[in-house]
Design an enzyme around this catalytic site. Structure first.
Site, PDB file in Angstrom:
ATOM      1  N   GLY A 123       6.024 107.283 -24.109  1.00 43.37           N
ATOM      2  CA  GLY A 123       7.247 107.062 -24.869  1.00 43.37           C
ATOM      3  C   GLY A 123       7.289 107.936 -26.101  1.00 43.37           C
ATOM      4  O   GLY A 123       6.292 108.553 -26.479  1.00 43.37           O
ATOM      5  N   PRO A 125       7.487 109.082 -30.143  1.00 38.56           N
ATOM      6  CA  PRO A 125       6.706 108.588 -31.284  1.00 38.56           C
ATOM      7  C   PRO A 125       7.413 107.419 -31.973  1.00 38.56           C
ATOM      8  O   PRO A 125       8.641 107.385 -32.071  1.00 38.56           O
ATOM      9  CB  PRO A 125       6.632 109.808 -32.216  1.00 38.56           C
ATOM     10  CG  PRO A 125       6.901 110.988 -31.337  1.00 38.56           C
ATOM     11  CD  PRO A 125       7.829 110.510 -30.273  1.00 38.56           C
ATOM     12  N   VAL A 127       7.441 104.120 -31.134  1.00 36.61           N
ATOM     13  CA  VAL A 127       7.954 102.984 -30.368  1.00 36.61           C
ATOM     14  C   VAL A 127       6.910 101.886 -30.188  1.00 36.61           C
ATOM     15  O   VAL A 127       7.213 100.841 -29.615  1.00 36.61           O
ATOM     16  CB  VAL A 127       8.466 103.437 -28.981  1.00 36.61           C
ATOM     17  CG1 VAL A 127       9.657 104.366 -29.130  1.00 36.61           C
ATOM     18  CG2 VAL A 127       7.369 104.106 -28.183  1.00 36.61           C
ATOM     19  N   LYS A 129       3.326 102.302 -29.055  1.00 32.73           N
ATOM     20  CA  LYS A 129       2.357 102.423 -27.961  1.00 32.73           C
ATOM     21  C   LYS A 129       0.967 101.987 -28.408  1.00 32.73           C
ATOM     22  O   LYS A 129       0.302 101.190 -27.738  1.00 32.73           O
ATOM     23  CB  LYS A 129       2.318 103.872 -27.450  1.00 32.73           C
ATOM     24  CG  LYS A 129       3.653 104.379 -26.936  1.00 32.73           C
ATOM     25  CD  LYS A 129       3.546 105.767 -26.361  1.00 32.73           C
ATOM     26  CE  LYS A 129       3.206 106.794 -27.427  1.00 32.73           C
ATOM     27  NZ  LYS A 129       4.270 106.952 -28.431  1.00 32.73           N
ATOM     28  N   THR A 130       0.500 102.500 -29.537  1.00 34.86           N
ATOM     29  CA  THR A 130      -0.842 102.161 -30.017  1.00 34.86           C
ATOM     30  C   THR A 130      -0.933 100.693 -30.400  1.00 34.86           C
ATOM     31  O   THR A 130      -1.919 100.019 -30.088  1.00 34.86           O
ATOM     32  CB  THR A 130      -1.214 103.051 -31.215  1.00 34.86           C
ATOM     33  OG1 THR A 130      -1.122 104.428 -30.822  1.00 34.86           O
ATOM     34  CG2 THR A 130      -2.619 102.764 -31.685  1.00 34.86           C
ATOM     35  N   SER A 449      17.973 119.963 -16.943  1.00 33.59           N
ATOM     36  CA  SER A 449      19.001 118.940 -17.118  1.00 33.59           C
ATOM     37  C   SER A 449      20.341 119.492 -17.552  1.00 33.59           C
ATOM     38  O   SER A 449      21.368 118.828 -17.401  1.00 33.59           O
ATOM     39  CB  SER A 449      18.530 117.897 -18.143  1.00 33.59           C
ATOM     40  OG  SER A 449      17.372 117.219 -17.683  1.00 33.59           O
ATOM     41  N   LYS A 492      18.495 109.542 -22.151  1.00 36.32           N
ATOM     42  CA  LYS A 492      19.750 110.280 -22.279  1.00 36.32           C
ATOM     43  C   LYS A 492      20.923 109.337 -22.495  1.00 36.32           C
ATOM     44  O   LYS A 492      21.867 109.649 -23.245  1.00 36.32           O
ATOM     45  CB  LYS A 492      19.974 111.126 -21.032  1.00 36.32           C
ATOM     46  CG  LYS A 492      18.967 112.256 -20.862  1.00 36.32           C
ATOM     47  CD  LYS A 492      19.155 112.975 -19.541  1.00 36.32           C
ATOM     48  CE  LYS A 492      18.116 114.076 -19.368  1.00 36.32           C
ATOM     49  NZ  LYS A 492      18.213 114.736 -18.048  1.00 36.32           N
TER      50      LYS A 492
END
Length: 556
Positions: A123, A125, A127, A129-130, A449, A492
């Site tokens: 994900g 930075p 959000v 995770k750690t 994209s 997106k």
């Protein structure tokens, strides 16, 4: 002999050191192969001179063997309900991610191990995770070990160095196990996509043995030169993007995507976690500060533009510092309740960094809006095309990668092949030069994209038909005009909502992913799955399909 006499007089007789080490080996209950190797090293130490380098190396090796956990386990809680309570207390939202982690906890509680799954939390930075890894460790009652892999270039950092080298020591895996003190910690390998590779080796290849369920029961560290069992360790990895992870390593990982947060989720995180923490950290009682309802949404829209909440946390810290200065000047205000309104934000944070520019449906000729998926979440991609008299040359600017340049060439190839269908003169592309520019030239841009957005901008510039300003486009284009699926649809979609786009054109192959979007995100935007460029042009160019025939977001 004189040295032995001196040591004996000081009460540090070296003759007792081998005996003490043998006693420790017996008491630690080491596995028999390890104990036999330790006894052999002790015999070498006994024969070595007191101050010899060989003796120092043997002492260091024995110290590591005795310090590592070989059989000691942490008592696990393993209750799914308790784990759910911990995850809800530490993190707001992320329901799909929590459900996957709770499934993992349930398997651990029943089978005693995770069944070979190595989770990779992917994900943008900020959000969480750690902190999710830390919460899992707390929920399971296991020690938590974090190893940062960003910038690691030396394979010896993972496997350790041979004892023949000066200053040799075990790798970061065994160092983490020593800190944990048990054989079943939660081991987080942070930023696994940022591993380096040079003449010192490939650390990502060294991680294959660590993370492969078929091999990590006999992990071999170069320094220890013994097989160490890592099968009881719960390994977690984090990454900002899967693009930086080698295919062989990615094959060992089970990807759990952590998308960015919607605005209501950011408001909930700020109210429940960030604001009280920042106020308390700056010496302000949280109950003495009241934020008006419009404050947090205004900060999110005007001063932050991110997928996570890290910049929001920094802005709230600045607000807290300004409040501390205000309270310091007014002694009476130190105990009174302070109310912050939206009108106070320019004085506290300065002028807004971002100005909302909602899409009003009025488009321009040769300007299309694409959607890109980056390591920091979804982003809007402005594409500009100009046509000038020339010899049919194509110029690309804006720090574009190779894949994006190929997409532009493919889009132009389709336009040339369909010139008659589009109503263009036969020499339309031979007598005019095309210049494609993507603003924000200092930011590298790459990926397939933007293929259909490039094609729409080219058609608009050549035909003079404006592009609808409230439509965003994402999808890969082929020379035959087919629209192929792309990745990062959720990110997106969040970017389209953040920038006020009312409709999104996406490949039909991605339509099934719409059902997985949150209802608030799915219903806020009209979705148009397409298969061909003809459908794209009908939706994107002014004068085409002004309103969608149905709300594709509800039943993709």
């Amino acid at each position: 002999e004189q040295l032995r006499v001196i040591h004996r007089e000081l009460g540090t007789d070296e003759e007792d050191e081998p005996a003490e080490l043998l006693r420790q080996v017996a008491e630690r209950g080491l596995p028999e192969p390890v104990a036999a190797r330790a006894r052999r090293e002790i015999r070498k130490l006994r024969r070595a001179p007191a101050l010899s380098p060989e003796g120092a190396v043997a002492r260091g090796w024995l110290e590591w063997v005795l310090a590592l956990p070989w059989t000691r386990r942490a008592e696990e809680q393993g209750a799914v309900d308790g784990a759910r309570a911990v995850l809800d207390a530490d993190h707001f939202g992320l329901e799909e991610v929590k459900e996957r982690l709770l499934d993992h906890v349930a398997v651990l509680a029943r089978a005693g191990r995770a069944g070979g799954a190595i989770l990779c939390l992917v994900g943008p930075p900020g959000v969480g995770k750690t902190s999710l890894g830390r919460s899992i460790a707390r929920a399971l009652g296991r020690p938590f070990v974090r190893v940062a892999l960003g910038g690691v270039h030396d394979e010896g950092e993972i496997r350790g160095h041979r004892r023949t080298y000066v200053g040799a020591m075990p790798g970061r895996i065994l160092q983490g196990m020593r800190r944990a003190g048990v054989v079943n910690p939660v081991f987080l390998l942070d930023e696994v996509d940022k591993l380096g590779r040079d003449w010192r080796g490939d650390p990502a290849a060294a991680l294959l043995e660590v993370l492969d369920p078929e091999q990590h029961h006999a992990f071999a560290d170069h320094y220890l030169d013994l097989e160490y069992d890592l099968s009881q360790v719960l390994f977690l990895t984090t990454a900002n993007s899967l693009a930086g992870i080698p295919d062989a390593l990615r094959d060992r990982l089970e990807v759990v995507r952590i998308p960015g947060y919607l605005e209501p989720e950011k408001v909930g995180i700020a109210e429940g976690f960030l604001v009280p923490r920042q106020l308390a950290a700056h010496g302000v009682a949280p109950e003495t500060v009241t934020l008006a309802p419009e404050v947090l949404p205004a900060i999110i829209r005007g001063w932050t533009r991110e997928a996570g909440v890290r910049e929001l946390d920094r802005r709230l810290a600045r607000v807290a510092r300004k409040l501390v200065r205000r309270l310091g000047r007014d002694a009476a205000a130190a105990t009174a309740t302070t109310r912050v309104t939206g009108d106070d934000l320019p004085a506290l944070l300065g002028p807004p960094r971002y100005v909302e520019e909602p899409a009003d449906g009025v488009g321009a000729v040769g300007v299309a809006t694409g959607l890109a998926y980056t390591a920091v979440g979804g982003e809007r991609l402005e594409i500009e095309v100009t046509v000038v008299p020339g010899r049919g040359r194509l110029q690309l600017t804006g720090t574009l990668g190779d894949v994006l340049k190929e997409s532009a060439a493919a889009a132009l190839g389709w336009v040339r092949a369909q010139a008659a269908t589009l109503g263009l003169p036969e020499d339309a592309t031979r007598t005019r030069d095309l210049h494609i520019h993507l603003p924000s030239g200092g930011t590298p841009k790459d990926g397939p994209s933007a293929g259909i957005a490039l094609a729409v901008a080219l058609v608009s510039a050549l035909t003079g038909r404006p592009v609808r300003g409230d439509v965003a486009l994402t999808g890969e284009v082929t020379l035959r005009g087919r629209v192929l699926p792309v990745g990062g649809i959720r990110e997106k979609a969040m970017a389209a909502l953040r920038h006020g786009m009312r409709a999104v054109v996406l490949p039909h192959g991605n339509a099934r992913e719409l059902a997985e979007l949150p209802a608030a995100l799915r219903d806020a935007v009209t979705w148009h799955p397409v298969r061909t460029m003809e459908e794209v042009l009908a939706l994107a160019l002014a004068g085409g399909a002004e309103e969608p025939p149905q709300r594709e977001g509800r039943s993709p």
